[in-house]
Motif scaffolding. Structure first.
Motif, PDB file in Angstrom:
ATOM      1  N   GLU A   1       0.864  -1.190   0.000  1.00 57.28           N
ATOM      2  CA  GLU A   1       0.000   0.000   0.000  1.00 57.28           C
ATOM      3  C   GLU A   1       0.898   1.237   0.000  1.00 57.28           C
ATOM      4  OE1 GLU A   1      -4.150   0.749   2.234  1.00 57.28           O
ATOM      5  OE2 GLU A   1      -2.366   0.993   3.480  1.00 57.28           O
ATOM      6  N   SER A   2       1.848   1.178  -0.897  1.00 54.89           N
ATOM      7  CA  SER A   2       2.684   2.355  -1.108  1.00 54.89           C
ATOM      8  C   SER A   2       2.363   2.781  -2.530  1.00 54.89           C
ATOM      9  CB  SER A   2       4.151   1.983  -0.947  1.00 54.89           C
ATOM     10  OG  SER A   2       4.953   3.064  -1.348  1.00 54.89           O
TER      11      SER A   2
ATOM     12  N   GLY B   1      -8.838   0.549  -3.794  1.00 49.88           N
ATOM     13  CA  GLY B   1      -7.976   1.733  -3.639  1.00 49.88           C
ATOM     14  C   GLY B   1      -8.228   2.476  -2.340  1.00 49.88           C
TER      15      GLY B   1
ATOM     16  N   LEU C   1      -7.502   3.416   1.195  1.00 46.99           N
ATOM     17  CA  LEU C   1      -6.337   3.277   2.064  1.00 46.99           C
ATOM     18  C   LEU C   1      -6.764   2.847   3.470  1.00 46.99           C
ATOM     19  CD1 LEU C   1      -4.260   6.373   0.903  1.00 46.99           C
ATOM     20  CD2 LEU C   1      -4.204   4.023   0.042  1.00 46.99           C
TER      21      LEU C   1
ATOM     22  N   GLY D   1       3.087   3.054   2.467  1.00 43.23           N
ATOM     23  CA  GLY D   1       3.558   4.435   2.396  1.00 43.23           C
ATOM     24  C   GLY D   1       3.311   5.195   3.698  1.00 43.23           C
TER      25      GLY D   1
ATOM     26  N   GLY E   1       1.942   7.915   3.995  1.00 43.01           N
ATOM     27  CA  GLY E   1       0.582   8.456   3.991  1.00 43.01           C
ATOM     28  C   GLY E   1      -0.415   7.375   4.347  1.00 43.01           C
ATOM     29  N   SER E   2      -0.364   6.271   3.618  1.00 42.37           N
ATOM     30  CA  SER E   2      -1.337   5.180   3.782  1.00 42.37           C
ATOM     31  C   SER E   2      -1.320   4.591   5.188  1.00 42.37           C
ATOM     32  CB  SER E   2      -1.026   4.061   2.784  1.00 42.37           C
ATOM     33  OG  SER E   2      -1.061   4.544   1.469  1.00 42.37           O
TER      34      SER E   2
ATOM     35  N   TYR F   1      -3.995   5.419   8.038  1.00 45.52           N
ATOM     36  CA  TYR F   1      -5.413   5.048   7.997  1.00 45.52           C
ATOM     37  C   TYR F   1      -5.684   3.728   8.728  1.00 45.52           C
ATOM     38  CZ  TYR F   1      -5.460   8.411   4.081  1.00 45.52           C
ATOM     39  OH  TYR F   1      -5.319   9.511   3.286  1.00 45.52           O
TER      40      TYR F   1
ATOM     41  N   ASN G   1       8.387   9.049   2.222  1.00 50.76           N
ATOM     42  CA  ASN G   1       8.789  10.080   1.248  1.00 50.76           C
ATOM     43  C   ASN G   1       8.214  11.444   1.619  1.00 50.76           C
ATOM     44  OD1 ASN G   1       6.119   9.755   0.591  1.00 50.76           O
ATOM     45  ND2 ASN G   1       6.448   9.113  -1.528  1.00 50.76           N
TER      46      ASN G   1
ATOM     47  N   THR H   1       5.289  12.593   1.521  1.00 55.84           N
ATOM     48  CA  THR H   1       4.250  13.164   0.649  1.00 55.84           C
ATOM     49  C   THR H   1       3.248  12.098   0.208  1.00 55.84           C
ATOM     50  OG1 THR H   1       3.969  14.599  -1.294  1.00 55.84           O
ATOM     51  CG2 THR H   1       5.525  12.784  -1.530  1.00 55.84           C
TER      52      THR H   1
ATOM     53  N   GLY I   1       2.625  10.676  -2.660  1.00 50.34           N
ATOM     54  CA  GLY I   1       3.264  10.615  -3.975  1.00 50.34           C
ATOM     55  C   GLY I   1       2.284  10.358  -5.110  1.00 50.34           C
TER      56      GLY I   1
ATOM     57  N   LEU J   1      -0.779  11.154  -5.342  1.00 48.33           N
ATOM     58  CA  LEU J   1      -1.585  12.340  -5.645  1.00 48.33           C
ATOM     59  C   LEU J   1      -0.756  13.374  -6.390  1.00 48.33           C
ATOM     60  CD1 LEU J   1      -3.861  12.792  -2.512  1.00 48.33           C
ATOM     61  CD2 LEU J   1      -4.097  11.306  -4.498  1.00 48.33           C
TER      62      LEU J   1
HETATM   63  N1  TPP Z   1      -8.345   8.324   1.501  1.00 45.75           N
HETATM   64  C1  TPP Z   1      -8.594   6.990   1.356  1.00 45.75           C
HETATM   65  C2  TPP Z   1      -9.345   6.255   2.418  1.00 45.75           C
HETATM   66  N2  TPP Z   1      -8.194   6.343   0.267  1.00 45.75           N
HETATM   67  C3  TPP Z   1      -7.536   7.002  -0.699  1.00 45.75           C
HETATM   68  N3  TPP Z   1      -7.193   6.304  -1.781  1.00 45.75           N
HETATM   69  C4  TPP Z   1      -7.209   8.373  -0.558  1.00 45.75           C
HETATM   70  C5  TPP Z   1      -7.651   8.992   0.581  1.00 45.75           C
HETATM   71  C6  TPP Z   1      -6.499   9.145  -1.651  1.00 45.75           C
HETATM   72  N4  TPP Z   1      -5.102   8.738  -1.834  1.00 45.75           N
HETATM   73  C7  TPP Z   1      -4.728   7.887  -2.795  1.00 45.75           C
HETATM   74  S1  TPP Z   1      -3.107   7.618  -2.848  1.00 45.75           S
HETATM   75  C8  TPP Z   1      -2.840   8.641  -1.547  1.00 45.75           C
HETATM   76  C9  TPP Z   1      -4.035   9.196  -1.096  1.00 45.75           C
HETATM   77  C10 TPP Z   1      -4.150  10.113   0.056  1.00 45.75           C
HETATM   78  C11 TPP Z   1      -1.452   8.899  -1.076  1.00 45.75           C
HETATM   79  C12 TPP Z   1      -0.834   7.783  -0.296  1.00 45.75           C
HETATM   80  O1  TPP Z   1       0.456   8.184   0.080  1.00 45.75           O
HETATM   81  P1  TPP Z   1       1.556   7.186   0.555  1.00 45.75           P
HETATM   82  O2  TPP Z   1       0.988   6.076   1.291  1.00 45.75           O
HETATM   83  O3  TPP Z   1       2.600   7.973   1.270  1.00 45.75           O
HETATM   84  O4  TPP Z   1       2.179   6.572  -0.767  1.00 45.75           O
HETATM   85  P2  TPP Z   1       2.854   7.308  -1.996  1.00 45.75           P
HETATM   86  O5  TPP Z   1       1.758   7.689  -2.927  1.00 45.75           O
HETATM   87  O6  TPP Z   1       3.621   8.460  -1.478  1.00 45.75           O
HETATM   88  O7  TPP Z   1       3.712   6.234  -2.599  1.00 45.75           O
END
Ligand code: TPP
Length: 533
Positions: A375-376, A401, A403, A432, A434-435, A438, A460, A462, A464, A466
């Motif tokens: 989930e990166s 998709g 997260l 990731g 970000g992920s 959640y 990273n 960010t 990424g 998005l």
């Molecule tokens: N909220 C949920 C529940 N699911 C989503 N898919 C999103 C928001 C939108 N979204 C898709 S990818 C992403 C977001 C916020 C970024 C994830 O970032 P990260 O885990 O750091 O991975 P990176 O893209 O940097 O590789």
């Protein structure tokens, strides 16, 4: 005479259900009090994590998974994770506690108002039994519905005073009931599909998650070898249906109309098996198919067949049909495909490890057969490029998709694989920064139940994926794209999982080696972009 609780649990255990993933409230306590010996309760601290764990458990173990949620609020918290379970066709039986039957109309505190309607667009079946005596049968219906093809989650709301009521004598029929979907492929379908494939000059296979779920990967290999044709994974893959080092393997198709069409150009016949046609994600318009290409679609899901915008579809058992096709399609007499050259591994500086290098380090550190829960979001192609997946069930990604899947699903998958004991498969989560947030509370469950997942956080700084979308859509610098200031070592240790942070390849290799050798969960935070640490 049995109580409804006893009769209900007899139905559940008869289906092999020995684990409850839950987060309880007052409405659920009588159900849990009736839980028989031998059933284990896995507590998740947030319902999104509870559902993600159950999803990973069901996908890795292949059986049904029981979830127990608290009324409407717990169900609501689980809803985002439920979207993934829908598209991964996970046979989840969601139960939610309802207030006392005679008080529902008053909407007393914690009433789940119109409970069956709450998850309805997402689940295959949703109900609240009309009487206590109907609860065991409704549970039976829920389990059968979840397991019958196409599999998927179901929801049952039960008033909490029902469990202590007397069950009817009819409940005795339920535990031994069996229901089955036809397992043999249709003869006409086989003839047509085999004829189209053997008559093709330049066929291609596009495989989806159902191939892996059916453990039909080896049949797909046999078919690809007979046809001497390339094999792609369908866009937005939630599982990996083909060995990644097989010479015919080409990678994941890009998730856009134009991207798919361009990659299929030149092929006269495409067989899409076990995937929707298609799970596009990026809107890059174009022709749905290249000129002169015929698309054949094999799926277990009638809705998938019906909603596809092109191609001819056959609804039937994906794995069994691939097995039969592999037997029936003769060797095409073409030379086998030469393998793609192995992807180069980029090297980072002292301050970061590029994702593709990290993927190679994880591959080398992980024992054979390790399940990768990924989930990166911006580095999936990097992981697949470096992966050496040979076994079915080697790869899981959030199927809608949504997260919040990665950390919990890894815990659930490791539970399904018996805590990794006695040579059972290990699980690594590549998530990731970000992920991770959640589903972060899954770390607590891993710590408390000593589930030896190796959690790798790709830092990273960010969102990424998005940023990639912002480039595609030309939206420039929007708010909400960065996630600085997160310290996953402290967060992880706070939940009870020992953790380290590394920023170079040697450090990452050493930390991964140690993590895989541990007898409990470990977290390795890896800085994957310059300046992100
Ligand atoms: N909220 C949920 C529940 N699911 C989503 N898919 C999103 C928001 C939108 N979204 C898709 S990818 C992403 C977001 C916020 C970024 C994830 O970032 P990260 O885990 O750091 O991975 P990176 O893209 O940097 O590789």
């Amino acid at each position: 005479m049995a109580t409804v609780g006893e009769a209900g649990w007899q139905v559940l255990t008869a289906h092999g259900i020995d684990t409850v993933f839950g987060n309880p409230g007052s409405n659920e306590l009588p159900f849990l009090a009736a839980m028989p010996q031998g059933v284990r309760y896995v507590l998740g601290l947030h319902e999104g994590a509870v559902l993600g764990m159950a999803d990973g458990y069901a996908q890795a173990g292949g059986g049904p998974a029981l979830v127990n949620l608290h009324a409407a609020s717990g169900s609501g918290n689980a809803m985002g994770a439920l979207t993934n379970a829908v598209y991964s066709h996970s046979p989840l039986v969601l139960t939610a506690g309802q207030q006392v039957r005679s008080t529902i109309g008053q909407e007393v505190m914690l009433t789940n108002v119109d409970a069956a309607a709450l998850p309805r667009p997402l689940v295959k079946h949703s109900a609240e039994p009309a009487s206590p005596q109907d609860v065991p049968r409704a549970l039976s219906q829920a389990v059968h519905t979840a397991l019958l093809e196409p599999r998927g989650p179901v929801y049952l709301s039960v008033p909490y005073d029902d469990w202590a009521a007397q069950a009817g004598a009819d409940a005795a029929y339920l535990p031994s009931r069996r229901t089955r979907t036809a397992a043999a492929p249709d003869e006409d379908a086989l003839t047509e599909l085999a004829g189209a494939l053997s008559g093709a000059a330049d066929p291609v296979l596009v495989l989806g998650p159902q191939v892996d779920a059916d453990r039909a990967n080896a049949h797909a290999v046999a078919l690809a070898e007979s046809l001497a044709c390339p094999v792609w994974i369908a866009p937005s893959a939630s599982r990996c249906p083909f060995p990644t080092r097989h010479p015919a393997f080409r990678g994941i198709l890009p998730p856009s109309v134009r991207g798919v069409s361009q990659h299929l150009a030149g092929h006269d016949v495409v067989l899409v098996a076990g995937a929707p046609v298609f799970r596009y994600h990026q809107w890059i318009p174009g022709d749905l198919l290249p000129d002169g290409t015929r698309l054949l679609h094999l799926t277990a899901d009638p809705a998938e067949a019906a909603r596809a915008p092109m191609g001819d579809a056959w609804v039937g058992p994906v794995g069994a049909t691939l097995a039969a096709l592999a037997q029936r399609v003769p060797d095409a007499g073409r030379p086998p495909l030469p393998p793609l050259p192995p992807p180069p591994v980029p090297h980072g500086a002292q301050d970061h490890v590029p994702p593709q290098q990290l993927a190679a380090l994880v591959r080398d550190a992980a024992p054979a057969g390790t399940v990768h829960v990924c989930e990166s979001t911006s580095t999936i192609d990097d992981v697949i490029a470096q992966a050496d997946f040979t076994e079915p069930g080697s790869y899981l990604f959030p199927a809608s998709g949504g997260l919040g899947f990665g950390l919990p699903a890894a815990v659930g998958a490791q539970l399904a694989h018996g805590w990794g004991f006695d040579g059972a498969r290990r699980v690594v989560a590549l998530v990731g920064d970000g992920s991770a947030n959640y589903g972060i509370t899954a770390l607590w469950t891993a710590a408390q139940y000593r589930v030896p997942v190796v959690f790798v956080i790709l830092k990273n700084g960010t969102y990424g994926a998005l940023r990639g979308f912002a480039d595609l859509l030309g939206t420039g610098e929007t708010p909400g794209l960065d996630v600085p200031g997160l310290d996953f070592v402290k967060i992880s240790e706070g939940y009870g999982v020992p953790a380290v942070s590394v920023r170079d390849a040697a450090g990452a290799a050493a930390a991964l080696k140690e993590a895989f050798a541990a007898d409990g969960p470990r977290l390795v935070e890896v800085v994957t972009a310059p300046g992100a640490g």
